[in-house]
Design an enzyme around this catalytic site. Structure first.
Site, PDB file in Angstrom:
ATOM      1  CB  CYS A  15      35.057  45.155  32.527  1.00 58.88           C
ATOM      2  SG  CYS A  15      36.861  45.261  32.501  1.00 58.88           S
TER       3      CYS A  15
ATOM      4  CB  CYS B 116      36.990  42.148  30.187  1.00 53.94           C
ATOM      5  SG  CYS B 116      38.380  41.818  31.284  1.00 53.94           S
TER       6      CYS B 116
ATOM      7  CE  LYS C 278      33.980  45.574  36.099  1.00 53.79           C
ATOM      8  NZ  LYS C 278      34.531  46.515  37.123  1.00 53.79           N
TER       9      LYS C 278
ATOM     10  CG  HIS D  45      39.711  44.345  35.124  1.00 53.63           C
ATOM     11  ND1 HIS D  45      39.531  43.592  33.983  1.00 53.63           N
ATOM     12  CD2 HIS D  45      41.006  44.758  35.106  1.00 53.63           C
ATOM     13  CE1 HIS D  45      40.655  43.560  33.292  1.00 53.63           C
ATOM     14  NE2 HIS D  45      41.563  44.265  33.955  1.00 53.63           N
ATOM     15  CB  CYS D  46      42.210  40.936  39.032  1.00 54.87           C
ATOM     16  SG  CYS D  46      43.840  40.746  39.794  1.00 54.87           S
TER      17      CYS D  46
ATOM     18  CB  CYS E 143      36.122  40.573  34.771  1.00 53.68           C
ATOM     19  SG  CYS E 143      36.097  42.307  34.245  1.00 53.68           S
TER      20      CYS E 143
ATOM     21  CG  HIS F  24      46.273  39.401  42.755  1.00 52.20           C
ATOM     22  ND1 HIS F  24      45.922  38.586  41.693  1.00 52.20           N
ATOM     23  CD2 HIS F  24      47.606  39.222  42.929  1.00 52.20           C
ATOM     24  CE1 HIS F  24      46.987  37.957  41.241  1.00 52.20           C
ATOM     25  NE2 HIS F  24      48.027  38.328  41.978  1.00 52.20           N
ATOM     26  CB  CYS F  25      46.647  36.726  48.025  1.00 47.31           C
ATOM     27  SG  CYS F  25      47.770  36.313  49.377  1.00 47.31           S
TER      28      CYS F  25
ATOM     29  CB  CYS G  63      42.274  36.477  41.918  1.00 49.48           C
ATOM     30  SG  CYS G  63      42.479  38.200  41.461  1.00 49.48           S
TER      31      CYS G  63
END
Length: 334
Positions: free
Chosen positions: A130, A133, A137, A143-144, A150, A157-158, A164
């Site tokens: 990433c 970050c 990984k 990554h969000c 990460c 993602h909700c 997440c």
């Protein structure tokens, strides 16, 4: 301070964090209203049979507690983040960005990941990293952009939980969907008789109580319809040992290439990976998942090669030619 911590510290990020709680507040408000409508307006004010009233309330509160508990844990369980030992040293970051071609970048990344249990690769065969970050990984990590970090075994993602869905809370999320569906079905079925009677004007109760029960029935049916497909889809993902991201784009393995079934161990083993091996805890919102979030057991690639090539020795020779020093290093979790 990490990139995630710097992002959280900005004033703009504070405003955005407050806005992101609006869907959760909306869901909590609907739940609170449904509790009042069911307990007070339906059971206390409308149902005359004491035995029926008690039975309805007992089962309602059992389902409600499991539903609220699952939702709380889904919302407030911290996301699984990548520890500092996965971070790429600054000197290697400079080498990585100064690399003249992909092969040089691949060698730098392979060196940085030499002691890490990573088997997933990018499309060009590189170790995944990433650039935000600045970490290697772990397998199934992504990554969000909303969380700014990460996330281990990220599913998606909700916004409805402002979190997440990932390795740390996936069991809670599946239970939340299941108990939310059960809650809506229970409310709809037990209020159906009184909804019809109110509609026909056969009960003496009227005023706002009538509208509470009308809306209670319609809202529970509406949410049940939307939840049944989502819950069914995530049960399918659990049994196939996939995340939502992996269902849309198959993970790529160092040995075997892209494979949606790379983590598929069989339906029962897949179920246990999320819910654990203690059946008493399967349907209770307490953590019981297997693993550490960094490495995962995989299908036996050698068995697949034997079925495709006719003999396992052929695949072994291929592995020795391509990866002479790391034979089987990534095909089995250490």
């Amino acid at each position: 301070m990490s990139n995630y911590e710097r992002k959280k510290a900005t004033p703009c990020a504070g405003c955005m964090r407050a806005i992101k709680w609006i869907p959760v507040i909306f869901i909590a408000s609907v739940i609170a209203w449904s509790y009042y409508a069911y307990v007070v307006e339906l059971c206390v004010m409308s149902i005359e049979n004491t035995f029926e009233k008690v039975i309805f309330l007992i089962f309602y509160h059992i389902i409600s507690i499991l539903f609220f508990w699952s939702y709380w844990n889904t919302v407030f369980t911290p996301v699984g983040t990548v520890p500092s030992n996965w971070r790429i040293p600054e000197a290697e970051i400079e080498r990585l960005f100064r690399a003249e071609n992909q092969e040089q970048q691949k060698r730098v990344l392979e060196y940085c990941a030499r002691d890490l249990p990573v088997t997933n690769r990018t499309l060009n065969g590189s170790v995944r990293f990433c650039d935000k970050c600045r970490i290697i990984k772990p397998d199934r990590c992504h990554h969000c952009s909303v969380c700014g970090t990460c996330v281990l075994k990220m599913d998606h993602h909700c916004p409805w939980v402002n979190n997440c869905v990932n390795f740390t809370n996936y069991k809670f999320f599946v239970l939340f969907l299941g108990y939310a569906l059960l809650y809506c079905l229970y409310v709809a079925l037990t209020s159906l008789e009184y909804f019809i009677r109110f509609w026909k004007g056969e009960l003496s109760s009227g005023g706002m109580g009538r509208f509470h029960i009308l809306f209670l029935f319609f809202v529970s049916v509406m949410f049940a319809i939307s939840l049944v497909s989502l819950f069914g889809y995530h049960i399918y993902l659990v049994l196939m040992n996939r995340t939502t991201l992996e269902a849309f784009r198959a993970p790529i393995f160092r040995v075997g290439g892209a494979d949606k079934n790379g983590f598929n161990l069989g339906k029962f083993a897949n179920f246990q990976e999320v819910f654990g091996d203690n059946w008493k805890l399967w349907f209770i919102p307490v953590y019981s998942s297997f693993g550490d979030g960094f490495s995962y057991p995989m299908r036996n690639f050698e068995e697949d090669a034997e079925s495709l090539l006719g003999h396992s020795d052929t695949r072994i020779e291929m592995e020795e030619d391509v990866f002479p020093e790391t034979r089987f290093h990534d095909s089995i979790i250490p």
